[in-house]
Design a protein around this motif. Sequence first.
Motif, mmCIF file in Angstrom:
data_model
loop_
_atom_site.group_PDB
_atom_site.id
_atom_site.type_symbol
_atom_site.label_atom_id
_atom_site.label_comp_id
_atom_site.label_asym_id
_atom_site.label_seq_id
_atom_site.Cartn_x
_atom_site.Cartn_y
_atom_site.Cartn_z
ATOM 1 N N GLU A 82 0.851 -1.192 0.000
ATOM 2 C CA GLU A 82 0.000 0.000 0.000
ATOM 3 C C GLU A 82 0.885 1.240 0.000
ATOM 4 O O GLU A 82 1.765 1.385 0.845
ATOM 5 N N THR A 83 0.655 2.113 -0.945
ATOM 6 C CA THR A 83 1.461 3.329 -1.033
ATOM 7 C C THR A 83 0.789 4.464 -0.278
ATOM 8 O O THR A 83 -0.426 4.444 -0.054
ATOM 9 N N PHE A 84 1.565 5.447 0.091
ATOM 10 C CA PHE A 84 1.053 6.588 0.823
ATOM 11 C C PHE A 84 0.036 7.339 -0.041
ATOM 12 O O PHE A 84 0.291 7.651 -1.196
ATOM 13 N N GLY A 85 -1.113 7.599 0.521
ATOM 14 C CA GLY A 85 -2.151 8.337 -0.191
ATOM 15 C C GLY A 85 -3.071 7.470 -1.027
ATOM 16 O O GLY A 85 -4.021 7.977 -1.624
ATOM 17 N N SER A 86 -2.821 6.164 -1.077
ATOM 18 C CA SER A 86 -3.697 5.291 -1.866
ATOM 19 C C SER A 86 -4.966 4.984 -1.072
ATOM 20 O O SER A 86 -5.032 5.183 0.135
ATOM 21 N N ASP A 87 -5.951 4.500 -1.763
ATOM 22 C CA ASP A 87 -7.225 4.164 -1.137
ATOM 23 C C ASP A 87 -7.079 2.837 -0.382
ATOM 24 O O ASP A 87 -6.821 1.804 -0.993
ATOM 25 N N ASN A 90 -8.889 -0.500 -1.370
ATOM 26 C CA ASN A 90 -8.412 -1.328 -2.481
ATOM 27 C C ASN A 90 -7.509 -2.451 -1.983
ATOM 28 O O ASN A 90 -7.218 -3.379 -2.719
ATOM 29 N N CYS A 91 -7.044 -2.350 -0.740
ATOM 30 C CA CYS A 91 -6.138 -3.352 -0.183
ATOM 31 C C CYS A 91 -6.819 -4.270 0.835
ATOM 32 O O CYS A 91 -6.506 -5.447 0.906
ATOM 33 N N VAL A 92 -7.726 -3.711 1.640
ATOM 34 C CA VAL A 92 -8.390 -4.457 2.706
ATOM 35 C C VAL A 92 -9.895 -4.320 2.513
ATOM 36 O O VAL A 92 -10.393 -3.258 2.135
#
Length: 172
Positions: A82-87, A90-92
Motif C-alpha cells: 500500500e502506497t502513501f495516499g492510496s485508497d 483497495n487493499c483491505v
Amino acid sequence: CYRELERRMLTVVDIWKTKSFMHQVSTNRKRKQVGTDLYMFENDNEAAPDKTIEKYLALLRTYLLALSIAGSARVPGAPPEETFGSDPTNCVAATWDVMEAYYFRASKAAQSIPEASRLSWLERVDINERAVWVSQFREGTETIGQVIKTLFDRRGAHWDVPPMASPLQQPN
C-alpha cells in the motif's frame, strides 16, 4: 460477520442484539434439555437493554468493529504494498477508518437532534443506511469497505438534521 462478508450475504443486524466478547464471557447460560442429547442454552440474566443513545452508539461501534475485523483480510488482486495516499479499501475489505468515519458521522448528527427524538431518529436513519449497504454489497462486486465509502459521500444528505420549527416562529 465473517461468513456474511465471505458469502456476500450481509444482513441488516439489529444493533440492540449486538454482544461484545466481554458480555459473552461474563454472562451465565443455563443449559435446558429439550430432548435426548439435545440442549438449549438460555442466558441467566438476560434482561431487555435500557435503550439510550449512548448504549446504541456503543453497540453500533462494536458492530462496526466486528465488521472491520471480519473484513481485515487482503482483497484478492490488491497491490502487494500500500502506497502513501492510496485508497485503503483497495487493499483491505473493511478498513477501520471507514467504519470510524461512519460512527463519528452518526454520533455527531445525533447530537444535533433534540434529546426526546434523538434515539428514534438515529435508529431510523442508521437502519436505512445499512439497508442500502446490504443491497449494494449483495448485488455488486465491491468490498464492504468500498460500498460504505462510496455511500458515505453519496448519501450524506440523509444525515442532515431536519430543520426544527422554533416555538418563536410564526407559520406563514
